[in-house]
Motif scaffolding. Structure first.
Motif, PDB file in Angstrom:
ATOM      1  N   GLN A  74       0.847  -1.187   0.000  1.00 50.43           N
ATOM      2  CA  GLN A  74       0.000   0.000   0.000  1.00 50.43           C
ATOM      3  C   GLN A  74       0.886   1.242   0.000  1.00 50.43           C
ATOM      4  O   GLN A  74       1.833   1.314   0.795  1.00 50.43           O
ATOM      5  N   ILE A  75       0.586   2.197  -0.873  1.00 56.69           N
ATOM      6  CA  ILE A  75       1.370   3.425  -0.952  1.00 56.69           C
ATOM      7  C   ILE A  75       0.440   4.625  -0.905  1.00 56.69           C
ATOM      8  O   ILE A  75      -0.553   4.683  -1.641  1.00 56.69           O
ATOM      9  N   LEU A  76       0.771   5.571  -0.048  1.00 57.67           N
ATOM     10  CA  LEU A  76       0.062   6.846   0.044  1.00 57.67           C
ATOM     11  C   LEU A  76       1.020   7.921  -0.442  1.00 57.67           C
ATOM     12  O   LEU A  76       1.983   8.262   0.236  1.00 57.67           O
ATOM     13  N   ASP A  77       0.782   8.421  -1.658  1.00 59.88           N
ATOM     14  CA  ASP A  77       1.676   9.376  -2.318  1.00 59.88           C
ATOM     15  C   ASP A  77       1.084  10.777  -2.188  1.00 59.88           C
ATOM     16  O   ASP A  77       0.134  11.123  -2.896  1.00 59.88           O
ATOM     17  N   ASP A  98      -0.050  -6.422  -7.102  1.00 62.37           N
ATOM     18  CA  ASP A  98      -1.182  -6.233  -6.190  1.00 62.37           C
ATOM     19  C   ASP A  98      -1.044  -4.982  -5.318  1.00 62.37           C
ATOM     20  O   ASP A  98      -1.850  -4.769  -4.406  1.00 62.37           O
ATOM     21  N   VAL A  99      -0.066  -4.120  -5.597  1.00 62.37           N
ATOM     22  CA  VAL A  99       0.119  -2.892  -4.814  1.00 62.37           C
ATOM     23  C   VAL A  99      -1.020  -1.916  -5.107  1.00 62.37           C
ATOM     24  O   VAL A  99      -1.419  -1.726  -6.256  1.00 62.37           O
ATOM     25  N   ARG A 100      -1.527  -1.283  -4.036  1.00 55.91           N
ATOM     26  CA  ARG A 100      -2.571  -0.268  -4.158  1.00 55.91           C
ATOM     27  C   ARG A 100      -1.962   1.102  -3.844  1.00 55.91           C
ATOM     28  O   ARG A 100      -1.156   1.228  -2.919  1.00 55.91           O
ATOM     29  N   VAL A 101      -2.360   2.114  -4.609  1.00 55.99           N
ATOM     30  CA  VAL A 101      -1.781   3.447  -4.455  1.00 55.99           C
ATOM     31  C   VAL A 101      -2.893   4.490  -4.330  1.00 55.99           C
ATOM     32  O   VAL A 101      -3.805   4.537  -5.161  1.00 55.99           O
ATOM     33  N   ALA A 102      -2.803   5.326  -3.299  1.00 54.04           N
ATOM     34  CA  ALA A 102      -3.672   6.492  -3.157  1.00 54.04           C
ATOM     35  C   ALA A 102      -2.824   7.729  -3.418  1.00 54.04           C
ATOM     36  O   ALA A 102      -1.836   7.972  -2.725  1.00 54.04           O
ATOM     37  N   TYR A 103      -3.191   8.474  -4.445  1.00 53.69           N
ATOM     38  CA  TYR A 103      -2.494   9.707  -4.799  1.00 53.69           C
ATOM     39  C   TYR A 103      -3.226  10.900  -4.185  1.00 53.69           C
ATOM     40  O   TYR A 103      -4.460  10.965  -4.215  1.00 53.69           O
ATOM     41  N   VAL A 104      -2.450  11.863  -3.672  1.00 55.35           N
ATOM     42  CA  VAL A 104      -3.027  13.061  -3.061  1.00 55.35           C
ATOM     43  C   VAL A 104      -2.295  14.289  -3.583  1.00 55.35           C
ATOM     44  O   VAL A 104      -1.054  14.311  -3.619  1.00 55.35           O
ATOM     45  N   ASP A 105      -3.042  15.317  -3.981  1.00 50.66           N
ATOM     46  CA  ASP A 105      -2.437  16.586  -4.353  1.00 50.66           C
ATOM     47  C   ASP A 105      -3.457  17.696  -4.115  1.00 50.66           C
ATOM     48  O   ASP A 105      -4.662  17.437  -4.080  1.00 50.66           O
ATOM     49  N   ASN A 106      -2.953  18.928  -3.942  1.00 48.50           N
ATOM     50  CA  ASN A 106      -3.866  20.045  -3.677  1.00 48.50           C
ATOM     51  C   ASN A 106      -4.158  20.878  -4.924  1.00 48.50           C
ATOM     52  O   ASN A 106      -4.864  21.880  -4.841  1.00 48.50           O
ATOM     53  N   ASP A 107      -3.634  20.479  -6.085  1.00 42.86           N
ATOM     54  CA  ASP A 107      -3.883  21.212  -7.321  1.00 42.86           C
ATOM     55  C   ASP A 107      -4.985  20.508  -8.108  1.00 42.86           C
ATOM     56  O   ASP A 107      -4.834  19.343  -8.491  1.00 42.86           O
ATOM     57  N   PRO A 108      -6.109  21.179  -8.369  1.00 44.71           N
ATOM     58  CA  PRO A 108      -7.192  20.540  -9.116  1.00 44.71           C
ATOM     59  C   PRO A 108      -6.764  20.026 -10.485  1.00 44.71           C
ATOM     60  O   PRO A 108      -7.305  19.031 -10.967  1.00 44.71           O
ATOM     61  N   ILE A 109      -5.795  20.684 -11.121  1.00 47.88           N
ATOM     62  CA  ILE A 109      -5.325  20.224 -12.426  1.00 47.88           C
ATOM     63  C   ILE A 109      -4.655  18.859 -12.286  1.00 47.88           C
ATOM     64  O   ILE A 109      -4.866  17.951 -13.086  1.00 47.88           O
TER      65      ILE A 109
END
Length: 265
Positions: A74-77, A98-109
């Protein structure tokens, strides 16, 4: 109305954004003239910036392979930036599909581009959120859909913490993320520094951007790893963290530290 409920008019194109500057300097096309001007000014102030960003990207790839090779699935980027191939989930899936990734960013683009990239993927998610509110990230339903915080997680804070001012209490922010992680989790962090050259002119470029650039020393950056155990070789200039090929020319000038650390039980 776009993903996460933002509207097109909410996208600030009047000021440079770090993710879009980064994209421009890496040769991407998801940026505006204001970002291009800032990128050119940054390259003039810090001539090594393009090789530095490439070295930072290469560090990210090696670090992802390391944590996945160590068993993390599991990766939280956080602060993912605009999609640049290979993306984190692509790097991870080369080691373990089988790795799961949650991407996070504050830019709507960024959110829109990454959301389009991940359409149809049930093992990844993209969340519009800000590192300054780490609890909201950890509790976000689209993060929780992908990440099980009862199992080890690798949190990626790659070239993002240096956009937090001291007033943002970055050590507290990282500690909040750390405390949400179980034993066996990892922190992957890279951070800009002025240890190898005076980069006050580069900092000035970001004074007109949506986030300031806050250079920190090696000792200051090491404090973000409190509560973790740094893996060898510890905190190092990005090109020299477990290199898998000869470091590029002028690597000694690159103002990025990188490190990977494990949370012990």
């Amino acid at each position: 109305m776009g993903q996460d409920g933002f509207r097109a008019e909410e996208i600030d194109t009047s000021r440079p954004h770090p993710a879009r500057i980064y994209d421009y300097l890496l040769g991407g096309k998801d940026n505006y003239e204001v970002d291009q001007r800032a990128g050119d000014a940054l390259a003039a102030a810090a001539p090594e910036v393009r090789i530095g960003l490439r070295a930072n990207r290469a560090f990210l790839q090696r670090a992802v392979r390391y944590v996945v090779g160590s068993g993390v699935r599991q990766i939280l980027d956080i602060g993912t930036g605009l999609p640049t191939s290979p993306n984190v989930h692509e790097i991870a899936h080369e080691v373990a599909p089988d790795v799961r990734v949650a991407y996070v960013d504050n830019d709507p683009i960024v959110s829109a581009h990454a959301g389009a990239l991940l359409t149809g993927s049930g093992t990844n998610s993209i969340v519009l959120a800000d590192l300054r509110d780490p609890r909201a990230i950890v509790d976000h339903p689209d993060v929780r859909r992908v990440i099980d915080f009862d199992e080890p997680v690798a949190v990626l804070l790659v070239a993002i913490v240096h956009f937090l001012t001291d007033a943002d209490k970055p050590e507290q922010i990282v500690a909040t993320l750390r405390d949400a992680l179980p034993a066996g989790s990892f922190l992957v962090l890279s951070h800009a520094t002025g240890d190898f050259a005076d980069r006050s002119d580069a900092q000035a470029v970001y004074s007109k951007a949506t986030a300031s650039l806050n250079l920190r020393s090696r000792a200051e950056i090491e404090r973000f790893f409190e509560g973790f155990e740094l893996v060898e070789p510890g905190l190092a200039q990005a090109p020299f963290w477990r290199p898998d090929s000869p470091p590029p020319a002028r690597s000694q000038e690159i103002g990025f530290y990188g490190g990977v650390a494990r949370k012990a039980g």
